[in-house]
Design a protein around this motif. Sequence first.
Motif, PDB file in Angstrom:
ATOM      1  N   LEU A 564      53.762 -26.289 -13.929  1.00  0.00           N
ATOM      2  CA  LEU A 564      55.081 -27.528 -14.542  1.00  0.00           C
ATOM      3  C   LEU A 564      55.782 -26.657 -14.988  1.00  0.00           C
ATOM      4  CD1 LEU A 564      52.311 -30.388 -16.546  1.00  0.00           C
ATOM      5  CD2 LEU A 564      53.287 -30.343 -14.541  1.00  0.00           C
ATOM      6  N   ASP A 565      56.889 -26.612 -14.982  1.00  0.00           N
ATOM      7  CA  ASP A 565      58.104 -26.145 -15.146  1.00  0.00           C
ATOM      8  C   ASP A 565      58.144 -26.401 -16.806  1.00  0.00           C
ATOM      9  OD1 ASP A 565      58.915 -25.215 -13.169  1.00  0.00           O
ATOM     10  OD2 ASP A 565      60.437 -27.262 -11.765  1.00  0.00           O
ATOM     11  N   ASN A 566      57.997 -27.757 -16.765  1.00  0.00           N
ATOM     12  CA  ASN A 566      58.535 -27.625 -18.305  1.00  0.00           C
ATOM     13  C   ASN A 566      57.429 -28.842 -18.626  1.00  0.00           C
ATOM     14  OD1 ASN A 566      58.748 -29.248 -21.057  1.00  0.00           O
ATOM     15  ND2 ASN A 566      61.095 -30.174 -20.436  1.00  0.00           N
ATOM     16  N   PRO A 567      56.161 -28.163 -19.646  1.00  0.00           N
ATOM     17  CA  PRO A 567      54.665 -28.794 -20.310  1.00  0.00           C
ATOM     18  C   PRO A 567      55.244 -29.889 -20.887  1.00  0.00           C
ATOM     19  CG  PRO A 567      54.705 -26.699 -19.860  1.00  0.00           C
ATOM     20  CD  PRO A 567      55.894 -27.036 -19.868  1.00  0.00           C
ATOM     21  N   GLU A 568      56.270 -29.716 -21.614  1.00  0.00           N
ATOM     22  CA  GLU A 568      56.374 -30.706 -23.307  1.00  0.00           C
ATOM     23  C   GLU A 568      56.824 -31.968 -22.412  1.00  0.00           C
ATOM     24  OE1 GLU A 568      55.296 -29.620 -25.498  1.00  0.00           O
ATOM     25  OE2 GLU A 568      54.883 -27.710 -25.062  1.00  0.00           O
ATOM     26  N   LYS A 569      57.252 -32.722 -21.024  1.00  0.00           N
ATOM     27  CA  LYS A 569      57.502 -33.644 -21.168  1.00  0.00           C
ATOM     28  C   LYS A 569      56.262 -34.602 -20.579  1.00  0.00           C
ATOM     29  CE  LYS A 569      61.074 -33.090 -17.247  1.00  0.00           C
ATOM     30  NZ  LYS A 569      61.187 -32.702 -15.572  1.00  0.00           N
ATOM     31  N   ARG A 570      56.897 -35.775 -21.149  1.00  0.00           N
ATOM     32  CA  ARG A 570      55.568 -37.353 -21.388  1.00  0.00           C
ATOM     33  C   ARG A 570      54.433 -37.362 -20.123  1.00  0.00           C
ATOM     34  NH1 ARG A 570      55.624 -41.572 -24.368  1.00  0.00           N
ATOM     35  NH2 ARG A 570      58.106 -41.032 -25.471  1.00  0.00           N
ATOM     36  N   PRO A 571      53.243 -36.887 -20.021  1.00  0.00           N
ATOM     37  CA  PRO A 571      52.740 -36.929 -18.444  1.00  0.00           C
ATOM     38  C   PRO A 571      52.604 -38.554 -17.893  1.00  0.00           C
ATOM     39  CG  PRO A 571      50.882 -36.242 -21.170  1.00  0.00           C
ATOM     40  CD  PRO A 571      52.635 -36.790 -21.418  1.00  0.00           C
ATOM     41  N   GLU A 589      54.514 -41.360  -4.352  1.00  0.00           N
ATOM     42  CA  GLU A 589      54.842 -41.491  -3.901  1.00  0.00           C
ATOM     43  C   GLU A 589      55.956 -41.713  -4.092  1.00  0.00           C
ATOM     44  OE1 GLU A 589      56.948 -43.847   0.468  1.00  0.00           O
ATOM     45  OE2 GLU A 589      54.164 -43.758  -0.285  1.00  0.00           O
ATOM     46  N   CYS A 590      55.490 -43.175  -5.239  1.00  0.00           N
ATOM     47  CA  CYS A 590      56.364 -43.814  -7.035  1.00  0.00           C
ATOM     48  C   CYS A 590      57.195 -42.524  -7.217  1.00  0.00           C
ATOM     49  CB  CYS A 590      55.279 -44.493  -6.833  1.00  0.00           C
ATOM     50  SG  CYS A 590      55.823 -45.090  -8.672  1.00  0.00           S
ATOM     51  N   PHE A 591      56.309 -41.978  -7.759  1.00  0.00           N
ATOM     52  CA  PHE A 591      57.384 -40.558  -8.455  1.00  0.00           C
ATOM     53  C   PHE A 591      57.748 -39.777  -7.925  1.00  0.00           C
ATOM     54  CE2 PHE A 591      56.627 -36.518 -10.743  1.00  0.00           C
ATOM     55  CZ  PHE A 591      57.607 -36.556 -12.000  1.00  0.00           C
ATOM     56  N   GLY A 592      57.845 -39.607  -6.722  1.00  0.00           N
ATOM     57  CA  GLY A 592      59.070 -38.700  -5.716  1.00  0.00           C
ATOM     58  C   GLY A 592      60.346 -39.700  -5.466  1.00  0.00           C
ATOM     59  N   LYS A 593      59.894 -41.040  -5.601  1.00  0.00           N
ATOM     60  CA  LYS A 593      61.481 -41.860  -5.166  1.00  0.00           C
ATOM     61  C   LYS A 593      62.006 -42.092  -6.387  1.00  0.00           C
ATOM     62  CE  LYS A 593      59.395 -44.399  -1.259  1.00  0.00           C
ATOM     63  NZ  LYS A 593      59.262 -45.666  -0.275  1.00  0.00           N
ATOM     64  N   SER A 594      61.337 -41.433  -8.135  1.00  0.00           N
ATOM     65  CA  SER A 594      62.238 -41.828  -9.074  1.00  0.00           C
ATOM     66  C   SER A 594      62.826 -40.719  -9.770  1.00  0.00           C
ATOM     67  CB  SER A 594      61.190 -42.428 -10.008  1.00  0.00           C
ATOM     68  OG  SER A 594      62.000 -42.584 -10.997  1.00  0.00           O
ATOM     69  N   PRO A 595      64.217 -40.121  -9.129  1.00  0.00           N
ATOM     70  CA  PRO A 595      64.327 -38.862 -10.150  1.00  0.00           C
ATOM     71  C   PRO A 595      65.175 -39.288 -11.415  1.00  0.00           C
ATOM     72  CG  PRO A 595      65.658 -39.281  -8.114  1.00  0.00           C
ATOM     73  CD  PRO A 595      64.699 -40.102  -8.136  1.00  0.00           C
ATOM     74  N   GLN A 596      64.897 -40.700 -11.327  1.00  0.00           N
ATOM     75  CA  GLN A 596      64.853 -40.192 -13.425  1.00  0.00           C
ATOM     76  C   GLN A 596      63.730 -40.522 -13.953  1.00  0.00           C
ATOM     77  OE1 GLN A 596      67.154 -44.506 -12.980  1.00  0.00           O
ATOM     78  NE2 GLN A 596      67.747 -43.525 -15.282  1.00  0.00           N
ATOM     79  N   LEU A 597      62.906 -40.670 -13.555  1.00  0.00           N
ATOM     80  CA  LEU A 597      61.162 -40.783 -13.826  1.00  0.00           C
ATOM     81  C   LEU A 597      60.517 -39.638 -14.414  1.00  0.00           C
ATOM     82  CD1 LEU A 597      58.743 -42.567 -15.068  1.00  0.00           C
ATOM     83  CD2 LEU A 597      58.118 -42.581 -12.859  1.00  0.00           C
ATOM     84  N   GLN A 598      61.292 -38.443 -12.817  1.00  0.00           N
ATOM     85  CA  GLN A 598      60.888 -37.168 -13.075  1.00  0.00           C
ATOM     86  C   GLN A 598      61.489 -36.485 -14.313  1.00  0.00           C
ATOM     87  OE1 GLN A 598      61.646 -35.237  -9.196  1.00  0.00           O
ATOM     88  NE2 GLN A 598      61.372 -37.592  -8.393  1.00  0.00           N
ATOM     89  N   GLU A 599      62.906 -36.654 -14.571  1.00  0.00           N
ATOM     90  CA  GLU A 599      62.968 -36.415 -15.646  1.00  0.00           C
ATOM     91  C   GLU A 599      62.838 -36.484 -17.234  1.00  0.00           C
ATOM     92  OE1 GLU A 599      67.285 -37.652 -15.852  1.00  0.00           O
ATOM     93  OE2 GLU A 599      68.235 -37.252 -14.237  1.00  0.00           O
ATOM     94  N   HIS A 600      62.055 -37.848 -17.406  1.00  0.00           N
ATOM     95  CA  HIS A 600      61.672 -37.885 -18.762  1.00  0.00           C
ATOM     96  C   HIS A 600      59.920 -37.656 -18.589  1.00  0.00           C
ATOM     97  CE1 HIS A 600      64.988 -40.495 -20.305  1.00  0.00           C
ATOM     98  NE2 HIS A 600      64.936 -40.732 -18.905  1.00  0.00           N
ATOM     99  N   CYS A 601      59.035 -37.108 -16.875  1.00  0.00           N
ATOM    100  CA  CYS A 601      57.827 -37.154 -17.478  1.00  0.00           C
ATOM    101  C   CYS A 601      57.257 -36.327 -15.841  1.00  0.00           C
ATOM    102  CB  CYS A 601      56.937 -38.521 -16.659  1.00  0.00           C
ATOM    103  SG  CYS A 601      57.489 -40.136 -17.984  1.00  0.00           S
ATOM    104  N   ASN A 602      55.999 -35.811 -16.385  1.00  0.00           N
ATOM    105  CA  ASN A 602      55.868 -34.816 -15.505  1.00  0.00           C
ATOM    106  C   ASN A 602      54.351 -36.190 -14.985  1.00  0.00           C
ATOM    107  OD1 ASN A 602      56.347 -32.517 -15.602  1.00  0.00           O
ATOM    108  ND2 ASN A 602      55.721 -32.008 -17.792  1.00  0.00           N
ATOM    109  N   LEU A 603      53.877 -35.888 -14.072  1.00  0.00           N
ATOM    110  CA  LEU A 603      52.862 -36.049 -12.833  1.00  0.00           C
ATOM    111  C   LEU A 603      51.182 -35.530 -12.731  1.00  0.00           C
ATOM    112  CD1 LEU A 603      51.601 -38.955 -11.842  1.00  0.00           C
ATOM    113  CD2 LEU A 603      52.340 -37.959  -9.703  1.00  0.00           C
ATOM    114  N   ILE A 604      50.602 -35.787 -13.563  1.00  0.00           N
ATOM    115  CA  ILE A 604      49.641 -34.863 -13.216  1.00  0.00           C
ATOM    116  C   ILE A 604      47.985 -35.538 -12.901  1.00  0.00           C
ATOM    117  CG2 ILE A 604      47.408 -33.895 -14.965  1.00  0.00           C
ATOM    118  CD1 ILE A 604      49.457 -33.237 -17.399  1.00  0.00           C
ATOM    119  N   LEU A 605      47.230 -35.598 -11.934  1.00  0.00           N
ATOM    120  CA  LEU A 605      45.997 -36.294 -11.346  1.00  0.00           C
ATOM    121  C   LEU A 605      44.798 -35.046 -11.106  1.00  0.00           C
ATOM    122  CD1 LEU A 605      48.197 -36.756  -7.933  1.00  0.00           C
ATOM    123  CD2 LEU A 605      47.726 -38.386 -10.042  1.00  0.00           C
TER     124      LEU A 605
END
Length: 807
Positions: A564-571, A589-605
């Motif tokens: 993660l570039d910024n681990p402090e983002k909301r997961p 895919e949902c996460f990938g299609k939303s650049p705004q969501l990527q600005e605010h959050c990280n995706l952890i699976l």
Amino acid sequence: MSELLQAVVESQEKKDLRDFIDLLRRDGSHRYLLRNDILNAFSNFCEDHQKESDYSQTSALGRLIYYTQELILEYETLYLIVRPQIAKQESYRVFDDLSFEPLTIQELLDVRDRYVNHYHPEEGDVFEIDFQPFYDYSPIIKDSKNIGRGVDFLNRYMSSKLFQDPNQWLTAVYNFLSLHHYNGITLLINGRIRDQKQLSTQVKRALAFVSDLPQDKPYEDIRFELQDLGFEPGWGNTAGRIKESLEILDELIDSPDNQSLEAFLSRIPMIFRIVLVSVHGWFGQEGVLGRPDTGGQVVYVLDQARSLEKQLEEDIELAGLQGLGVKPKVLILSRLIPNNDGTRCNERLEKVYGTENAWILRVPFRERNPEITDNWISRFEIWPYLETYAIDAEKEICAEFEGKPDLIIGNYSDGNLVAFLLARRLNVTQFNVAHALEKSKYLFSNLYWQELEKTYHFSIQFTADLIAMNAAQCIISSTYQEIVGRPDSVGQYESYQNFTMPDLYHVVNGIELFSPKFNVVPPGVNENIYFPYSKTEDRIPSKIEQVEELLFYSNDESQVFGKLDNPEKRPLFSMARLDRIKNLTGLVECFGKSPQLQEHCNLILIAGKLSTSETTDSEERDEIEKMYRLIDEYNLHGKIRWLGVRLPKSDSGEVYRVIADHQGIFVQPALFEAFGLTILEAMISGLPTFGTQFGGPLEIIQDQVNGFYINPTKPEETGQKILDFVQKCEKQAEHWNRISEKAMERVYSSYTWKIHTTKLLSLARIYGFWNFTSKENREDMLRYIESLFYLIYKPRAQALLEKHKAQ
């Protein structure tokens, strides 16, 4: 519904219907549309024809389209399969001139066969399966809203019979009470009470005796006086408890009603030994989660076993049986896998952690081909081994119990079939839990079974489902919609009412949805492992640090993909096995299609394996490849972490809490979810949860109150919903906390294992009494079921076995 169709063809909307059919035919004249396709097509039609915005709600045609579940276009004919209400279906043939006629179920199944070019009338009729005649002698629920509340209906039905014909039913009650023993110890009543009339008299005498005693006087101090009156152990552990039990029976004798019947039967000590059947997959307490075919079912069954033992111990103590050495025992029956891959699945017997007498009993498949049977076998390939497995398991179970079990509960299609085979041989009450019926998960799986057979063997599985669900005395579902869906969607069991397996058989009536065998009893969540993140006194600091490191920082490439570039983002967090239905790649895919969501959050699976070389499961392999492809396509490097780890259960609980520490969000993006145990785990931990609108989460989550619904087939819409929540949380600091609190409240009020097992054991006693007193002749149905087993299931399973031997 014919009146609505008639209203359309006799009004000005007739032209709209014709234009809509023409629109459908433009894309090809031979088509099969399901409800979503139909609604989308009609929406396009309304837009193209500039209809008013409320046309779909106010017009007769709009209402007809709303109720249409399926639409089949032939070259000059249209077929409408309409569902005017829950658990009811009607079918119509609409001709080119818009005249119409109703179709019988048999005619509809022929149409479906013809659609896939498997209709051969010149070769004679296809085999028809029809269970309806076997339900004609059973009491049937009238109102669809009461489906899934079978025990309530049965109690009312039995108490009314008790009222209408008291002599007959009191005789049945007397005979039932005379049955009960434990290891040679007589329970409840002895030979001093010789008939139902004397039972009534002695109950009143015993009541007079215990009423004069201190309420806390132990049973052992008055045991011999009660025996002289005809009453053996089982009524209570104190004079007060015995008095309560006898008062309920006295009221039942004099003035029967459904509440007193249920209260009385729920107290009868008749369940001591239970078998939970979970055959497929890796079943263990360590190192199995995340493996193919293993997930929520293992968690469910282990938690259920612990809770059942605890509840049985409480019941035994309250019944006054502890001093007699009465001990409950719960066996989880699974398969022994010699090549155990570091798990304990090669051990015959393993004690369930945190219990006194609950065990995993593993029985191996017979070694017809050790290269196959010594290893894990996919749930789609397991069928040839189950009959002999049940025979072998019967011997092992009886040896462990030193007798027969009192109740057998099957899990999933294979476990339910084994439960049927065991219950039939042992003459024991059989309960079923589906967890998921594959027929609902794979669209058109019955219609195109021949094309899918090589991979999924649905012809065997769907036959096994029909056998087990009709044989069971009680079916436990987690939700109402699992049985009969919602007004706008068909339930899993409802989909078995009628369907075709072209060239194999037609199911005219596959299951009676209004049977009182259906009961909604949702599972709970293990509160020792899954609890609120705010309960800091119960959390272990070193464990928190370990999980933090794993989730956000570890660079161990054998376990983690992505830094993660910024681990402090909301997961944004999700955890599931990697298969098409769980749809974790859809979340990427949902996460990938939303650049705004990527600005605010990280995706952890947390999901399965990281490499295709590590798995033998074809679906998992495909999803791994798709995951990497999507990460590259949307350039998600630095924004996503994918953990290919199998966590101990205790760690999985801390994972949710650590995500909650970071004010994260749990997303469950499944294309279909029968229930949603991970949703309960996330909610009780305090995580705001976004759950699929397809399946059980609809009954767990209350939208916008304690969580949110998402449509996983619409990734942009899903991404926007999550983004809206995140942005609101950033503007209003308390919004996240408000949803978090409501989520925890929801679980504690409705989804605990204490609630589940209390209800389950009550059901076991009531259905045991019903089976004894109703004198239903189930033998005819069971013989019919055996015919399906030996004439359809077994030959097809044998053919699959031959393929395995040739490998």
